[in-house]
Write a protein that holds these residues in place. Structure first.
Motif, mmCIF file in Angstrom:
data_model
loop_
_atom_site.group_PDB
_atom_site.id
_atom_site.type_symbol
_atom_site.label_atom_id
_atom_site.label_comp_id
_atom_site.label_asym_id
_atom_site.label_seq_id
_atom_site.Cartn_x
_atom_site.Cartn_y
_atom_site.Cartn_z
ATOM 1 N N THR A 48 40.339 43.856 45.580
ATOM 2 C CA THR A 48 40.842 45.232 45.555
ATOM 3 C C THR A 48 41.775 45.557 46.723
ATOM 4 O OG1 THR A 48 38.853 45.958 46.726
ATOM 5 C CG2 THR A 48 38.837 46.140 44.316
ATOM 6 N N ASP A 49 42.043 44.593 47.598
ATOM 7 C CA ASP A 49 42.888 44.861 48.767
ATOM 8 C C ASP A 49 44.373 44.921 48.444
ATOM 9 O OD1 ASP A 49 40.690 45.065 50.362
ATOM 10 O OD2 ASP A 49 40.958 43.137 51.369
ATOM 11 N N SER A 50 44.793 44.282 47.352
ATOM 12 C CA SER A 50 46.200 44.309 46.956
ATOM 13 C C SER A 50 46.282 44.094 45.452
ATOM 14 C CB SER A 50 47.000 43.220 47.685
ATOM 15 O OG SER A 50 46.654 41.944 47.187
ATOM 16 N N ASP A 51 47.481 44.322 44.920
ATOM 17 C CA ASP A 51 47.694 44.028 43.508
ATOM 18 C C ASP A 51 47.830 42.517 43.338
ATOM 19 O OD1 ASP A 51 47.588 46.604 42.416
ATOM 20 O OD2 ASP A 51 49.659 47.000 42.978
ATOM 21 N N THR A 52 47.524 42.039 42.154
ATOM 22 C CA THR A 52 47.662 40.622 41.861
ATOM 23 C C THR A 52 49.138 40.278 41.716
ATOM 24 O OG1 THR A 52 47.300 41.123 39.526
ATOM 25 C CG2 THR A 52 45.391 40.429 40.804
ATOM 26 N N SER A 63 44.723 45.917 36.950
ATOM 27 C CA SER A 63 43.709 46.795 37.530
ATOM 28 C C SER A 63 42.441 46.722 36.707
ATOM 29 C CB SER A 63 44.203 48.246 37.567
ATOM 30 O OG SER A 63 45.310 48.362 38.420
ATOM 31 N N GLY A 64 41.324 46.839 37.379
ATOM 32 C CA GLY A 64 40.029 46.878 36.706
ATOM 33 C C GLY A 64 39.220 48.034 37.255
ATOM 34 N N ILE A 65 38.707 48.870 36.365
ATOM 35 C CA ILE A 65 37.940 50.052 36.771
ATOM 36 C C ILE A 65 36.651 50.089 35.957
ATOM 37 C CG2 ILE A 65 37.923 52.574 36.871
ATOM 38 C CD1 ILE A 65 40.998 52.426 37.146
ATOM 39 N N PHE A 75 37.379 47.465 40.696
ATOM 40 C CA PHE A 75 36.885 46.135 41.039
ATOM 41 C C PHE A 75 38.028 45.122 41.087
ATOM 42 C CE2 PHE A 75 36.342 46.483 36.439
ATOM 43 C CZ PHE A 75 36.953 45.324 35.979
ATOM 44 N N MET A 76 39.231 45.571 40.668
ATOM 45 C CA MET A 76 40.391 44.682 40.685
ATOM 46 C C MET A 76 41.659 45.499 40.846
ATOM 47 S SD MET A 76 41.307 41.873 37.838
ATOM 48 C CE MET A 76 42.673 40.778 37.989
ATOM 49 N N GLY A 77 42.521 45.060 41.735
ATOM 50 C CA GLY A 77 43.794 45.740 41.955
ATOM 51 C C GLY A 77 43.711 46.810 43.030
ATOM 52 N N ALA A 85 37.111 51.539 45.949
ATOM 53 C CA ALA A 85 36.887 50.140 45.576
ATOM 54 C C ALA A 85 35.405 49.805 45.642
ATOM 55 C CB ALA A 85 37.653 49.225 46.520
ATOM 56 N N MET A 86 34.968 48.975 44.702
ATOM 57 C CA MET A 86 33.598 48.455 44.758
ATOM 58 C C MET A 86 33.497 47.495 45.935
ATOM 59 S SD MET A 86 32.460 47.576 40.851
ATOM 60 C CE MET A 86 30.723 47.454 41.258
#
Length: 130
Positions: A48-52, A63-65, A75-77, A85-86
């Protein structure tokens, strides 16, 4: 002469062990790796620290929410930034899998990335699916 060879051999073992222990994660973590033209990587310690991105550095944001008790968590992105962020609890990278684990409000989430590129199954290997 024998003692010099022993010293050199033990130095190689010690320095080799230090080098193996010092890299706790790869410089970039593979998420989707189908071929050199189509791949998505995480370039940071936490998902979650940066975009892929593509391995070249070009943005490929995913992104994952997830909602826990009605409240959203990423949890992603990195976006949307206003959604918290989780907490990422672990990352495991093997030759065929990348597995992230998260925890939030008593819930555990495991996210596994896997590309079924098995050389023994040419039909599966030829599919453009990751």
């Amino acid at each position: 002469m024998k003692s010099i060879h022993s010293f050199l051999a033990s130095s190689v073992v010690i320095f080799g062990s230090i080098a193996a222990v010092s890299q706790e994660r790869p410089p970039a973590t593979p998420l989707i790796a189908h071929n050199p033209y189509f791949s998505v990587w995480s370039m940071t310690n936490n998902l979650t620290d940066s975009d892929t991105a593509h391995w070249t550095g070009k943005a490929q944001p995913i992104s994952g929410i997830v909602r826990i008790d009605g409240k959203p968590f990423r949890f992603m992105g990195h976006h949307p930034e206003e959604i918290p962020a989780m907490q990422q609890t672990s990352l495991t990278v093997t030759a065929t899998h990348t597995v992230y684990q998260f925890a939030q409000n008593g819930i555990s989430l495991e996210l596994a990335f896997f590309t079924p590129s098995l050389p023994s199954d040419l039909d599966l290997l030829s599919r453009p699916v990751t």
